[in-house]
Design a protein around this motif. Structure first.
Motif, PDB file in Angstrom:
ATOM      1  N   LEU A 152      58.766  56.050  20.645  1.00  0.00           N
ATOM      2  CA  LEU A 152      58.592  55.192  19.689  1.00  0.00           C
ATOM      3  C   LEU A 152      59.023  54.907  18.406  1.00  0.00           C
ATOM      4  CD1 LEU A 152      54.585  55.413  20.664  1.00  0.00           C
ATOM      5  CD2 LEU A 152      56.271  53.321  21.327  1.00  0.00           C
ATOM      6  N   GLU A 188      60.781  51.877  16.197  1.00  0.00           N
ATOM      7  CA  GLU A 188      60.203  51.699  14.955  1.00  0.00           C
ATOM      8  C   GLU A 188      61.480  51.906  13.977  1.00  0.00           C
ATOM      9  OE1 GLU A 188      56.859  54.368  14.312  1.00  0.00           O
ATOM     10  OE2 GLU A 188      55.669  53.307  15.795  1.00  0.00           O
ATOM     11  N   SER A 247      55.784  48.590  19.454  1.00  0.00           N
ATOM     12  CA  SER A 247      56.293  48.883  18.024  1.00  0.00           C
ATOM     13  C   SER A 247      56.360  47.595  17.484  1.00  0.00           C
ATOM     14  CB  SER A 247      57.441  49.553  18.033  1.00  0.00           C
ATOM     15  OG  SER A 247      57.666  50.621  18.650  1.00  0.00           O
TER      16      SER A 247
END
Length: 582
Positions: free
Chosen positions: A407, A411, A499
């Motif tokens: 993640l 991001e 995200s």
């Protein structure tokens, strides 16, 4: 089909005296037939015992064992048997047919084109190979390749018999009305007779020319197929009462037939009558199209019994989006089952393994392990125990990515695009029947794409055309960013989607991914979509993060596009306020 294999058994029994029934070759043919009638495991044991007989034809035995292992879903062993066939009789038509069958039952489409082409190249004048290849192409929605193979077939052999029906189904998939009419005009010989105008009506429905289809159907003898097509017309108009009435009549005319049970279940589900629908929905495993629903070698075991305190195997079914949506029932199953093993499409394995750490996730399973399970359910069979009504759906995220490293990586990648919301976009529905009805040309989404220059649009469209993105840039001044591997790699796609700030999509897998990971999504729906979306309202029971924007008139996207544009504008105001507060 099964009826023909059963007939073959009867003919073998009639053709030989009781003394001859024990002959190894008669036993071989009997067990080959029985394997196709649901006795594949028992057939394998008997066939293996025949290997040592001096009276056995090893090539015929190899054919039977290859078929049995295909039926059992053991494709590596099937390929091993197939390689031995090649040693016994190189370049045989039987080898090519079995190779094509192994390709057909695969659960994934990547890499299928070269081996199919190779089989056709080696047997360019075999009626059986050409027909099999054409149907395998169609199975993977390779319509142009299927069409050219049928053209080759009919250039060598008369356009008659069963190949005509397969060809007409392809032409419906391709919306090729002119060719359908040409075939009808040629009056091909079909045994048993089939009124090919049904395919013309079906194609007209797909082309949104319902009045012409109705005219054809009104001139025909009333049949289950004609009534079903009439129900399709009613469905497309949003007339659910007529759909339910017609499909109830079809079902009541032949209530034991899976082909009448399933459409009725579909209509019941669409109108929210889930409790009544679920038992009939099980008919999907017994229809002629069941091979496209479930992985080969897997079948329900004790699926009519509750999973409580059982060792349970659950298999993904139908498409990627269907598997993702039905996986929402897994948290309920985990609370009651003694153990849960999940068998899913290879594209989903990494994502599901990450998101469901307490579940054993597989994409292959051997026969012994499969038989050791107390129960085996399709994912779509679990709601009958946990979802008796749409209100029973909690709507919570259930496949959230657990890997913080993955993640963070996404991001950070998104952050390099600059300030502003990151919104995913998908504009074409899946392939097959009705795909055009749920697809919108990318440029037609200009009111949405151009609502605010601060938006960073992210491509979530499966098998997109790069020229579409270039055209959006040149004509609309809108950049749609594409990341390699998205959305083919579903694990990465799920992490990217989680995200994102928002997803805007048509009816396709992107909305299911967003709902499963809890990302907000605005979904543009055609009039009368599939049962999963219900018949009215802006909410989808499976996902609380998804908002639906429905057509009010057939094939008119102006209303949903304008509604999403307005909703996006208000969402942007909220997004800006939240950022200021932070």
């Amino acid at each position: 089909d099964v009826a023909e294999w059963q007939l073959a058994i009867e003919l073998l029994m009639e053709a030989h005296s009781w003394q001859q029934h024990d002959h190894p070759m008669v036993q071989l043919y009997l067990w080959r037939c029985r394997a196709h009638c649901g006795l594949a495991e028992e057939a394998e044991r008997h066939l293996l015992q025949l290997q040592t007989s001096q009276q056995i034809d090893l090539f015929e035995l190899g054919i039977s064992l290859t078929e049995v292992n295909i039926l059992l879903g053991n494709l590596p062993r099937a390929r091993d048997c197939l390689s031995r066939l090649a040693d016994l009789r190189p370049g045989s038509i039987e080898h090519a047919l079995l190779e094509l069958e192994i390709i057909r039952v695969q659960w994934f489409e990547s890499g299928v084109l070269p081996p199919i082409q190779k089989c056709v190249k080696h047997h360019p004048e075999s009626r059986r190979v050409l027909l099999k290849a054409a149907n395998v192409y169609r199975r993977f929605c390779l319509y142009e390749e299927s069409f050219s193979t049928f053209a080759r077939l009919f250039s060598l052999f008369p356009c008659s018999g069963r190949p005509v029906e397969s060809y007409m189904k392809l032409l419906v998939n391709m919306s090729n009305l002119d060719e359908i009419r040409r075939v009808i005009a040629s009056q091909p010989l079909l045994v048993p007779p089939v009124d090919l105008r049904l395919y013309e009506a079906e194609c007209l429905i797909q082309l949104c020319r319902e009045p012409e289809a109705e005219q054809i159907l009104s001139s025909m003898h009333r049949s289950q197929m004609s009534m079903f097509l009439q129900s399709e017309i009613a469905w497309r108009r949003g007339d659910y009462a007529s759909v339910l009435d017609l499909r109830r009549q079809i079902y009541q005319s032949d209530p034991a037939n899976p082909e009448t049970q399933f459409p009725y279940a579909d209509a019941l589900l669409s109108t929210g009558q889930w409790k009544e629908a679920w038992p009939l929905y099980e008919s999907r495993f017994y229809r002629s199209t069941s091979a496209s629903v479930i992985p080969n070698g897997i079948h329900p075991i004790a699926s009519n019994q509750q999973p409580h305190a059982r060792r349970v195997l659950v298999f993904g079914e139908q498409g990627i989006g269907d598997t993702v949506m039905m996986a929402s029932v897994l948290p309920d199953l985990l609370k009651v089952a003694a153990s849960t093993t999940l068998f899913v499409q290879p594209r989903l394995a990494d994502w599901f393994s990450d998101a469901l750490p307490d579940v054993r996730v597989l994409s292959t399973i051997d026969a012994d392990e499969f038989q050791a399970m107390d129960s085996c359910y399709g994912l779509g069979s679990l709601p009958q125990y946990f979802r008796n009504a749409p209100s029973d759906c909690p709507g919570n995220p259930y496949l959230s990515i657990q890997s913080s490293e993955l993640l963070n990586r996404w991001e950070n990648r998104l952050a390099t695009l600059g300030e502003g919301p990151k919104i995913g976009i998908a504009w074409r529905g899946g392939r097959g029947f009705a795909s055009e009805r749920r697809s919108i040309p990318l440029l037609q989404l200009a009111p949405i794409l151009s609502v605010d220059p601060s938006i960073h649009w992210i491509n979530l469209q499966y098998q997109h055309d790069p020229d579409e993105l270039a055209q959006a840039s040149s004509e609309l001044g809108v950049t749609i960013h594409h990341f390699d591997g998205i959305p083919v790699d579903m694990y990465q796609t799920a992490a990217l989607t989680q995200s994102l700030d928002l997803v805007v999509t048509v009816q396709q897998t992107a909305l299911h991914v967003a709902g499963a990971v809890g990302t907000n999504a605005f979904v543009l729906l055609p009039l009368a979509p599939e049962w999963r979306y219900g018949s009215q309202g802006s909410q989808m029971p499976w996902y609380s993060s998804v908002e639906l924007f429905r057509q009010s008139a057939l094939d008119d996207w102006n209303g949903p596009i304008e509604s999403v544009r307005g909703r996006l504008a208000s969402w942007l105001d909220q997004f800006a306020s939240q950022n200021e507060a932070q």
